[in-house]
Design a protein around this motif. Structure first.
Motif, PDB file in Angstrom:
ATOM      1  N   ARG A   1       0.838  -1.205   0.000  1.00  0.00           N
ATOM      2  CA  ARG A   1       0.000   0.000   0.000  1.00  0.00           C
ATOM      3  C   ARG A   1       0.873   1.255   0.000  1.00  0.00           C
ATOM      4  NH1 ARG A   1      -2.598   3.377   3.863  1.00  0.00           N
ATOM      5  NH2 ARG A   1      -4.599   4.120   3.080  1.00  0.00           N
ATOM      6  N   GLU A   2       1.911   1.259   0.814  1.00  0.00           N
ATOM      7  CA  GLU A   2       2.824   2.404   0.868  1.00  0.00           C
ATOM      8  C   GLU A   2       3.560   2.575  -0.465  1.00  0.00           C
ATOM      9  OE1 GLU A   2       5.174   1.367   4.207  1.00  0.00           O
ATOM     10  OE2 GLU A   2       3.884   2.426   5.625  1.00  0.00           O
ATOM     11  N   ASP A   3       3.922   1.458  -1.095  1.00  0.00           N
ATOM     12  CA  ASP A   3       4.568   1.519  -2.400  1.00  0.00           C
ATOM     13  C   ASP A   3       3.640   2.148  -3.437  1.00  0.00           C
ATOM     14  OD1 ASP A   3       6.848   0.373  -1.416  1.00  0.00           O
ATOM     15  OD2 ASP A   3       6.402  -1.645  -2.177  1.00  0.00           O
ATOM     16  N   ARG A   4       2.386   1.741  -3.429  1.00  0.00           N
ATOM     17  CA  ARG A   4       1.424   2.293  -4.385  1.00  0.00           C
ATOM     18  C   ARG A   4       1.206   3.781  -4.160  1.00  0.00           C
ATOM     19  NH1 ARG A   4      -2.252  -2.757  -3.551  1.00  0.00           N
ATOM     20  NH2 ARG A   4      -1.373  -4.150  -5.112  1.00  0.00           N
ATOM     21  N   ILE A   5       1.146   4.187  -2.904  1.00  0.00           N
ATOM     22  CA  ILE A   5       0.979   5.607  -2.590  1.00  0.00           C
ATOM     23  C   ILE A   5       2.193   6.397  -3.080  1.00  0.00           C
ATOM     24  CG2 ILE A   5       0.865   7.281  -0.705  1.00  0.00           C
ATOM     25  CD1 ILE A   5      -0.859   5.227   0.823  1.00  0.00           C
ATOM     26  N   ALA A   6       3.380   5.869  -2.861  1.00  0.00           N
ATOM     27  CA  ALA A   6       4.600   6.550  -3.306  1.00  0.00           C
ATOM     28  C   ALA A   6       4.644   6.652  -4.827  1.00  0.00           C
ATOM     29  CB  ALA A   6       5.830   5.804  -2.786  1.00  0.00           C
ATOM     30  N   ILE A   7       4.260   5.595  -5.523  1.00  0.00           N
ATOM     31  CA  ILE A   7       4.241   5.610  -6.990  1.00  0.00           C
ATOM     32  C   ILE A   7       3.208   6.606  -7.496  1.00  0.00           C
ATOM     33  CG2 ILE A   7       3.653   4.235  -9.026  1.00  0.00           C
ATOM     34  CD1 ILE A   7       4.963   1.838  -7.560  1.00  0.00           C
ATOM     35  N   ALA A   8       2.038   6.632  -6.868  1.00  0.00           N
ATOM     36  CA  ALA A   8       0.994   7.579  -7.272  1.00  0.00           C
ATOM     37  C   ALA A   8       1.440   9.018  -7.055  1.00  0.00           C
ATOM     38  CB  ALA A   8      -0.297   7.295  -6.524  1.00  0.00           C
ATOM     39  N   LEU A   9       2.097   9.283  -5.936  1.00  0.00           N
ATOM     40  CA  LEU A   9       2.590  10.639  -5.666  1.00  0.00           C
ATOM     41  C   LEU A   9       3.682  11.045  -6.658  1.00  0.00           C
ATOM     42  CD1 LEU A   9       2.683  10.718  -1.762  1.00  0.00           C
ATOM     43  CD2 LEU A   9       1.121  11.945  -3.287  1.00  0.00           C
ATOM     44  N   LEU A  10       4.560  10.115  -6.988  1.00  0.00           N
ATOM     45  CA  LEU A  10       5.598  10.406  -7.976  1.00  0.00           C
ATOM     46  C   LEU A  10       4.986  10.676  -9.351  1.00  0.00           C
ATOM     47  CD1 LEU A  10       8.585  10.641  -8.653  1.00  0.00           C
ATOM     48  CD2 LEU A  10       8.598   8.197  -9.103  1.00  0.00           C
ATOM     49  N   ALA A  11       4.004   9.859  -9.738  1.00  0.00           N
ATOM     50  CA  ALA A  11       3.325  10.072 -11.020  1.00  0.00           C
ATOM     51  C   ALA A  11       2.605  11.419 -11.027  1.00  0.00           C
ATOM     52  CB  ALA A  11       2.347   8.936 -11.293  1.00  0.00           C
ATOM     53  N   LEU A  12       1.951  11.765  -9.940  1.00  0.00           N
ATOM     54  CA  LEU A  12       1.273  13.054  -9.836  1.00  0.00           C
ATOM     55  C   LEU A  12       2.274  14.201  -9.933  1.00  0.00           C
ATOM     56  CD1 LEU A  12      -1.374  14.607  -9.307  1.00  0.00           C
ATOM     57  CD2 LEU A  12      -0.819  14.467  -6.869  1.00  0.00           C
ATOM     58  N   LEU A  13       3.418  14.068  -9.294  1.00  0.00           N
ATOM     59  CA  LEU A  13       4.455  15.091  -9.364  1.00  0.00           C
ATOM     60  C   LEU A  13       4.950  15.287 -10.795  1.00  0.00           C
ATOM     61  CD1 LEU A  13       6.404  17.010  -7.848  1.00  0.00           C
ATOM     62  CD2 LEU A  13       7.958  15.069  -7.664  1.00  0.00           C
TER      63      LEU A  13
ATOM     64  N   VAL B   1       3.311  14.532 -13.603  1.00  0.00           N
ATOM     65  CA  VAL B   1       2.224  15.100 -14.414  1.00  0.00           C
ATOM     66  C   VAL B   1       2.062  16.584 -14.132  1.00  0.00           C
ATOM     67  CG1 VAL B   1      -0.275  15.067 -14.767  1.00  0.00           C
ATOM     68  CG2 VAL B   1       1.000  12.933 -14.744  1.00  0.00           C
ATOM     69  N   VAL B   2       2.128  16.980 -12.874  1.00  0.00           N
ATOM     70  CA  VAL B   2       1.983  18.399 -12.536  1.00  0.00           C
ATOM     71  C   VAL B   2       3.180  19.204 -13.051  1.00  0.00           C
ATOM     72  CG1 VAL B   2       1.931  20.030 -10.603  1.00  0.00           C
ATOM     73  CG2 VAL B   2       0.474  18.014 -10.570  1.00  0.00           C
ATOM     74  N   THR B   3       4.365  18.670 -12.880  1.00  0.00           N
ATOM     75  CA  THR B   3       5.567  19.377 -13.312  1.00  0.00           C
ATOM     76  C   THR B   3       5.624  19.519 -14.822  1.00  0.00           C
ATOM     77  OG1 THR B   3       6.750  18.489 -11.401  1.00  0.00           O
ATOM     78  CG2 THR B   3       8.073  19.404 -13.180  1.00  0.00           C
ATOM     79  N   PHE B   4       5.255  18.476 -15.551  1.00  0.00           N
ATOM     80  CA  PHE B   4       5.336  18.493 -17.008  1.00  0.00           C
ATOM     81  C   PHE B   4       3.944  18.463 -17.635  1.00  0.00           C
ATOM     82  CE2 PHE B   4       9.265  16.425 -15.516  1.00  0.00           C
ATOM     83  CZ  PHE B   4      10.172  17.340 -16.010  1.00  0.00           C
ATOM     84  N   ALA B   5       3.025  19.257 -17.101  1.00  0.00           N
ATOM     85  CA  ALA B   5       1.656  19.291 -17.631  1.00  0.00           C
ATOM     86  C   ALA B   5       1.634  19.744 -19.079  1.00  0.00           C
ATOM     87  CB  ALA B   5       0.782  20.198 -16.771  1.00  0.00           C
ATOM     88  N   ASN B   6       2.518  20.662 -19.462  1.00  0.00           N
ATOM     89  CA  ASN B   6       2.550  21.115 -20.851  1.00  0.00           C
ATOM     90  C   ASN B   6       2.977  19.999 -21.805  1.00  0.00           C
ATOM     91  OD1 ASN B   6       5.181  21.054 -19.915  1.00  0.00           O
ATOM     92  ND2 ASN B   6       5.817  22.837 -21.091  1.00  0.00           N
ATOM     93  N   VAL B   7       3.709  19.030 -21.313  1.00  0.00           N
ATOM     94  CA  VAL B   7       4.111  17.900 -22.152  1.00  0.00           C
ATOM     95  C   VAL B   7       3.003  16.856 -22.184  1.00  0.00           C
ATOM     96  CG1 VAL B   7       5.790  16.041 -22.410  1.00  0.00           C
ATOM     97  CG2 VAL B   7       6.536  18.301 -21.678  1.00  0.00           C
ATOM     98  N   VAL B   8       2.457  16.535 -21.018  1.00  0.00           N
ATOM     99  CA  VAL B   8       1.439  15.489 -20.923  1.00  0.00           C
ATOM    100  C   VAL B   8       0.154  15.906 -21.629  1.00  0.00           C
ATOM    101  CG1 VAL B   8       0.027  14.145 -19.323  1.00  0.00           C
ATOM    102  CG2 VAL B   8       2.408  14.610 -18.768  1.00  0.00           C
ATOM    103  N   PHE B   9      -0.277  17.153 -21.430  1.00  0.00           N
ATOM    104  CA  PHE B   9      -1.563  17.592 -21.970  1.00  0.00           C
ATOM    105  C   PHE B   9      -1.444  18.529 -23.172  1.00  0.00           C
ATOM    106  CE2 PHE B   9      -2.274  16.922 -17.351  1.00  0.00           C
ATOM    107  CZ  PHE B   9      -3.083  15.814 -17.467  1.00  0.00           C
ATOM    108  N   GLY B  10      -0.305  19.189 -23.347  1.00  0.00           N
ATOM    109  CA  GLY B  10      -0.193  20.214 -24.378  1.00  0.00           C
ATOM    110  C   GLY B  10       0.572  19.813 -25.621  1.00  0.00           C
TER     111      GLY B  10
END
Length: 118
Positions: free
Chosen positions: A5-17, A19-28
């Motif tokens: 569970r902790e591993d999944r939370i860490a992976i989700a937080l890293l993925a969110l980071l 996506v937020v940091t490179f939103a112009n790449v992911v969405f733009g």
């Protein structure tokens, strides 16, 4: 020892980071990798005697090719990734690449981007 569970939370937080940091790449549709496919009529790249952009726009002409150089990153980084993998398998860090123009720094070069995670 961390649970699954902790591993999944860490992976989700890293993925969110990422996506937020490179939103112009992911969405733009932007690119993380520099390419030679730039706009040749960009004012910062033009000389003093260049034809004005209005000359092309008034005639309905396309001022530059609408090309996204999708393969540029792969063509530049694939040989470096292979060299990096083989070096690590031999137990050495690839600080010097003997294959590029008679040899050159590999780890500090901009093209291989070993430390550039995305």
């Amino acid at each position: 020892m961390p649970s699954k569970r902790e591993d999944r939370i860490a992976i989700a937080l890293l993925a969110l980071l990422v996506v937020v940091t490179f939103a112009n790449v992911v969405f733009g549709g932007r690119s993380l990798i520099p390419s030679e496919m730039h706009n040749p009529l960009d004012p910062s790249l033009r000389g003093p005697n260049a034809i004005p952009i209005e000359y092309f726009n008034d005639r309905g002409l396309v001022t530059h090719p609408n090309v996204r150089d999708i393969a540029a990153g792969v063509h530049q980084s694939d040989p470096a990734r292979e060299f990096f993998t083989r070096s690590l398998r031999r137990g050495e860090l690839p600080f010097w690449d003997p294959y590029i123009g008679g040899g050159g720094p590999s780890f500090a070069a901009l093209v291989p981007q070993y430390l550039f995670l995305p």
